[in-house]
Design a protein around this motif. Sequence first.
Motif, PDB file in Angstrom:
ATOM      1  N   ASP A  40       0.859  -1.184   0.000  1.00 20.02           N
ATOM      2  CA  ASP A  40       0.000   0.000   0.000  1.00 20.02           C
ATOM      3  C   ASP A  40       0.894   1.233   0.000  1.00 20.02           C
ATOM      4  O   ASP A  40       1.633   1.473   0.953  1.00 20.02           O
ATOM      5  CB  ASP A  40      -0.906  -0.010   1.237  1.00 20.02           C
ATOM      6  CG  ASP A  40      -1.944   1.104   1.215  1.00 20.02           C
ATOM      7  OD1 ASP A  40      -1.819   2.036   0.385  1.00 20.02           O
ATOM      8  OD2 ASP A  40      -2.876   1.066   2.047  1.00 20.02           O
ATOM      9  N   SER A  41       0.845   2.002  -1.072  1.00 13.85           N
ATOM     10  CA  SER A  41       1.713   3.173  -1.176  1.00 13.85           C
ATOM     11  C   SER A  41       1.408   4.230  -0.131  1.00 13.85           C
ATOM     12  O   SER A  41       2.239   5.103   0.143  1.00 13.85           O
ATOM     13  CB  SER A  41       1.582   3.795  -2.577  1.00 13.85           C
ATOM     14  OG  SER A  41       0.247   4.243  -2.796  1.00 13.85           O
ATOM     15  N   LEU A  42       0.210   4.140   0.493  1.00 10.44           N
ATOM     16  CA  LEU A  42      -0.191   5.130   1.506  1.00 10.44           C
ATOM     17  C   LEU A  42       0.031   4.622   2.931  1.00 10.44           C
ATOM     18  O   LEU A  42      -0.261   5.332   3.892  1.00 10.44           O
ATOM     19  CB  LEU A  42      -1.665   5.501   1.312  1.00 10.44           C
ATOM     20  CG  LEU A  42      -2.032   6.065  -0.066  1.00 10.44           C
ATOM     21  CD1 LEU A  42      -3.527   6.339  -0.141  1.00 10.44           C
ATOM     22  CD2 LEU A  42      -1.234   7.335  -0.362  1.00 10.44           C
ATOM     23  N   ASP A  43       0.534   3.403   3.065  1.00 11.07           N
ATOM     24  CA  ASP A  43       0.791   2.808   4.373  1.00 11.07           C
ATOM     25  C   ASP A  43       2.242   2.347   4.397  1.00 11.07           C
ATOM     26  O   ASP A  43       2.642   1.486   3.605  1.00 11.07           O
ATOM     27  CB  ASP A  43      -0.146   1.624   4.615  1.00 11.07           C
ATOM     28  CG  ASP A  43      -0.018   1.033   6.011  1.00 11.07           C
ATOM     29  OD1 ASP A  43       0.996   1.309   6.674  1.00 11.07           O
ATOM     30  OD2 ASP A  43      -0.931   0.292   6.424  1.00 11.07           O
ATOM     31  N   SER A  44       3.043   2.890   5.288  1.00  7.32           N
ATOM     32  CA  SER A  44       4.482   2.621   5.303  1.00  7.32           C
ATOM     33  C   SER A  44       4.840   1.214   5.795  1.00  7.32           C
ATOM     34  O   SER A  44       6.013   0.826   5.765  1.00  7.32           O
ATOM     35  CB  SER A  44       5.200   3.653   6.177  1.00  7.32           C
ATOM     36  OG  SER A  44       4.725   3.603   7.514  1.00  7.32           O
ATOM     37  N   LYS A  45       3.853   0.445   6.239  1.00  9.60           N
ATOM     38  CA  LYS A  45       4.125  -0.900   6.723  1.00  9.60           C
ATOM     39  C   LYS A  45       4.684  -1.764   5.596  1.00  9.60           C
ATOM     40  O   LYS A  45       4.145  -1.795   4.498  1.00  9.60           O
ATOM     41  CB  LYS A  45       2.841  -1.540   7.263  1.00  9.60           C
ATOM     42  CG  LYS A  45       3.049  -2.947   7.801  1.00  9.60           C
ATOM     43  CD  LYS A  45       1.739  -3.538   8.312  1.00  9.60           C
ATOM     44  CE  LYS A  45       1.935  -4.955   8.828  1.00  9.60           C
ATOM     45  NZ  LYS A  45       0.661  -5.545   9.313  1.00  9.60           N
ATOM     46  N   LYS A 269     -12.102  -2.382   0.024  1.00  5.52           N
ATOM     47  CA  LYS A 269     -11.093  -1.823   0.913  1.00  5.52           C
ATOM     48  C   LYS A 269      -9.759  -2.542   0.726  1.00  5.52           C
ATOM     49  O   LYS A 269      -8.695  -1.911   0.663  1.00  5.52           O
ATOM     50  CB  LYS A 269     -11.561  -1.937   2.366  1.00  5.52           C
ATOM     51  CG  LYS A 269     -10.596  -1.349   3.375  1.00  5.52           C
ATOM     52  CD  LYS A 269     -11.137  -1.477   4.795  1.00  5.52           C
ATOM     53  CE  LYS A 269     -10.157  -0.892   5.809  1.00  5.52           C
ATOM     54  NZ  LYS A 269     -10.660  -1.024   7.201  1.00  5.52           N
ATOM     55  N   TYR A 270      -9.825  -3.858   0.620  1.00  4.64           N
ATOM     56  CA  TYR A 270      -8.604  -4.647   0.428  1.00  4.64           C
ATOM     57  C   TYR A 270      -7.948  -4.315  -0.912  1.00  4.64           C
ATOM     58  O   TYR A 270      -6.728  -4.132  -0.997  1.00  4.64           O
ATOM     59  CB  TYR A 270      -8.925  -6.132   0.495  1.00  4.64           C
ATOM     60  CG  TYR A 270      -7.724  -7.017   0.250  1.00  4.64           C
ATOM     61  CD1 TYR A 270      -6.778  -7.225   1.248  1.00  4.64           C
ATOM     62  CD2 TYR A 270      -7.527  -7.649  -0.988  1.00  4.64           C
ATOM     63  CE1 TYR A 270      -5.671  -8.023   1.031  1.00  4.64           C
ATOM     64  CE2 TYR A 270      -6.426  -8.448  -1.213  1.00  4.64           C
ATOM     65  CZ  TYR A 270      -5.498  -8.639  -0.205  1.00  4.64           C
ATOM     66  OH  TYR A 270      -4.400  -9.421  -0.434  1.00  4.64           O
ATOM     67  N   ALA A 271      -8.762  -4.244  -1.976  1.00  2.00           N
ATOM     68  CA  ALA A 271      -8.226  -3.937  -3.303  1.00  2.00           C
ATOM     69  C   ALA A 271      -7.528  -2.577  -3.308  1.00  2.00           C
ATOM     70  O   ALA A 271      -6.490  -2.404  -3.940  1.00  2.00           O
ATOM     71  CB  ALA A 271      -9.349  -3.960  -4.335  1.00  2.00           C
ATOM     72  N   LYS A 272      -8.092  -1.627  -2.564  1.00  2.00           N
ATOM     73  CA  LYS A 272      -7.496  -0.292  -2.488  1.00  2.00           C
ATOM     74  C   LYS A 272      -6.132  -0.341  -1.819  1.00  2.00           C
ATOM     75  O   LYS A 272      -5.232   0.444  -2.148  1.00  2.00           O
ATOM     76  CB  LYS A 272      -8.431   0.643  -1.727  1.00  2.00           C
ATOM     77  CG  LYS A 272      -8.010   2.097  -1.748  1.00  2.00           C
ATOM     78  CD  LYS A 272      -9.046   2.976  -1.056  1.00  2.00           C
ATOM     79  CE  LYS A 272      -8.612   4.450  -1.098  1.00  2.00           C
ATOM     80  NZ  LYS A 272      -9.615   5.320  -0.428  1.00  2.00           N
ATOM     81  N   SER A 273      -5.957  -1.272  -0.877  1.00  2.00           N
ATOM     82  CA  SER A 273      -4.683  -1.388  -0.168  1.00  2.00           C
ATOM     83  C   SER A 273      -3.632  -2.134  -0.987  1.00  2.00           C
ATOM     84  O   SER A 273      -2.451  -2.120  -0.639  1.00  2.00           O
ATOM     85  CB  SER A 273      -4.879  -2.118   1.172  1.00  2.00           C
ATOM     86  OG  SER A 273      -5.127  -3.501   0.967  1.00  2.00           O
ATOM     87  N   GLN A 274      -4.050  -2.790  -2.084  1.00  2.84           N
ATOM     88  CA  GLN A 274      -3.121  -3.532  -2.940  1.00  2.84           C
ATOM     89  C   GLN A 274      -2.800  -2.700  -4.190  1.00  2.84           C
ATOM     90  O   GLN A 274      -2.973  -3.144  -5.321  1.00  2.84           O
ATOM     91  CB  GLN A 274      -3.745  -4.867  -3.343  1.00  2.84           C
ATOM     92  CG  GLN A 274      -4.135  -5.748  -2.165  1.00  2.84           C
ATOM     93  CD  GLN A 274      -2.941  -6.241  -1.382  1.00  2.84           C
ATOM     94  OE1 GLN A 274      -2.113  -6.990  -1.895  1.00  2.84           O
ATOM     95  NE2 GLN A 274      -2.829  -5.824  -0.133  1.00  2.84           N
ATOM     96  N   ASN A 275      -2.334  -1.490  -3.968  1.00  2.00           N
ATOM     97  CA  ASN A 275      -2.170  -0.542  -5.072  1.00  2.00           C
ATOM     98  C   ASN A 275      -0.726  -0.357  -5.520  1.00  2.00           C
ATOM     99  O   ASN A 275      -0.447   0.513  -6.334  1.00  2.00           O
ATOM    100  CB  ASN A 275      -2.747   0.828  -4.671  1.00  2.00           C
ATOM    101  CG  ASN A 275      -2.041   1.425  -3.456  1.00  2.00           C
ATOM    102  OD1 ASN A 275      -0.827   1.371  -3.336  1.00  2.00           O
ATOM    103  ND2 ASN A 275      -2.818   1.985  -2.549  1.00  2.00           N
TER     104      ASN A 275
END
Length: 282
Positions: A40-45, A269-275
Amino acid sequence: MKHLLSLLFFCAMFPFSSSAQENESQFKQQFIYAMTFQMDSLDSKKQTETMELLTNGSHSVFQSLEKGFRDSVNLVKRKEKADYDVRNDASFRGKLKPINSLYSIFRTDNHFRVLDAFSLGMRSDNYQYYEEEIVLDWKLTGKQDSLLGLPVQQATTEFGGRTWEAWFTPEIPIGAGPYKFHGLPGLIVKIKDSQDFWTFTLTDMKQDINRQVALPTGLPKTVAKTDKLAFFKGRNDYFLNRTIIDEAAGNIIVGTPEGRQQSIDWDKKYAKSQNNWIEKFQ
C-alpha cells in the motif's frame, strides 16, 4: 567467501542441463534474497518474504523459497504417488510456511515464462501462464561499493513503470538476479526502486544443491494461457469483486444480505490497499 566464489565459478562453466524427464531441469546454484515490499503506497508498513534464484548459465527460476521447497518435494514424491501433495503429508504438518508470492518465473536468456495466481476461487493453486520478452536497458553509473564482502558496481534501468537502482558484482559472472532483472555482467546483489517500495537483497548463496525443477511445459488444462496485461487486470478485478466472483462460482455461500454487503465492502477496501504491485499497469 573466496572458496565459495571459486566453487561458483566452477559451476558456472557448465551449461544448463536437462534431466531424463523432458519436463524437468536440474539446477546446482541457489541464491537467497530477502524481498522487502510495501503493498500500500499510503501505508508505510512493509513485509518481507524469502525468495530463491536457481540458475544455470542463461537459465534461471525465481520464486519464494517456500514454494520452491513444496514444489520440489511434490516433484519427487509424485513419481511414486501421482496425487501426492505435501500439504496433506502428516510428516510435514506444522513445518510448512505461508506463501505470499505465488509466482514462479522461468527465464531463458531474454524470454520469460511466468506461472502466477491470485487465489481465484479461494484457492492458491489456480494458476495462469503468460510469456514475455524482456530486454533491459542498463546504464552503468560508475559508482562502486562493497556488499556482503563483494565488490559491487551500480547500474540503473526502467522497468514496470519504475526506476531501479541495482548493485551487481562481476566477481560472480552470472547475468541474473531477482524477479525479472537480468542482463548485467555479474550477479545482482541488491536492487531497489527509486521510491524504496520494493527491495531485493542477497542474503545467502549455495552451490551443488542438485535441485530438480518442473518446467512449465505440458501444462495441465487447469492452467489457463493468458497474456501479461490480461493477468494484471484480472487480478485487480478479482480483488475488487472477490465476493461476487466466488459466490457466482459456487465457492462461497454468504448467509445474509448484510453479511454479503460487508464482504463486498471489505473487498473494495482490500483492493485499495493492494495498489503498489512491483509492476504498474494502466
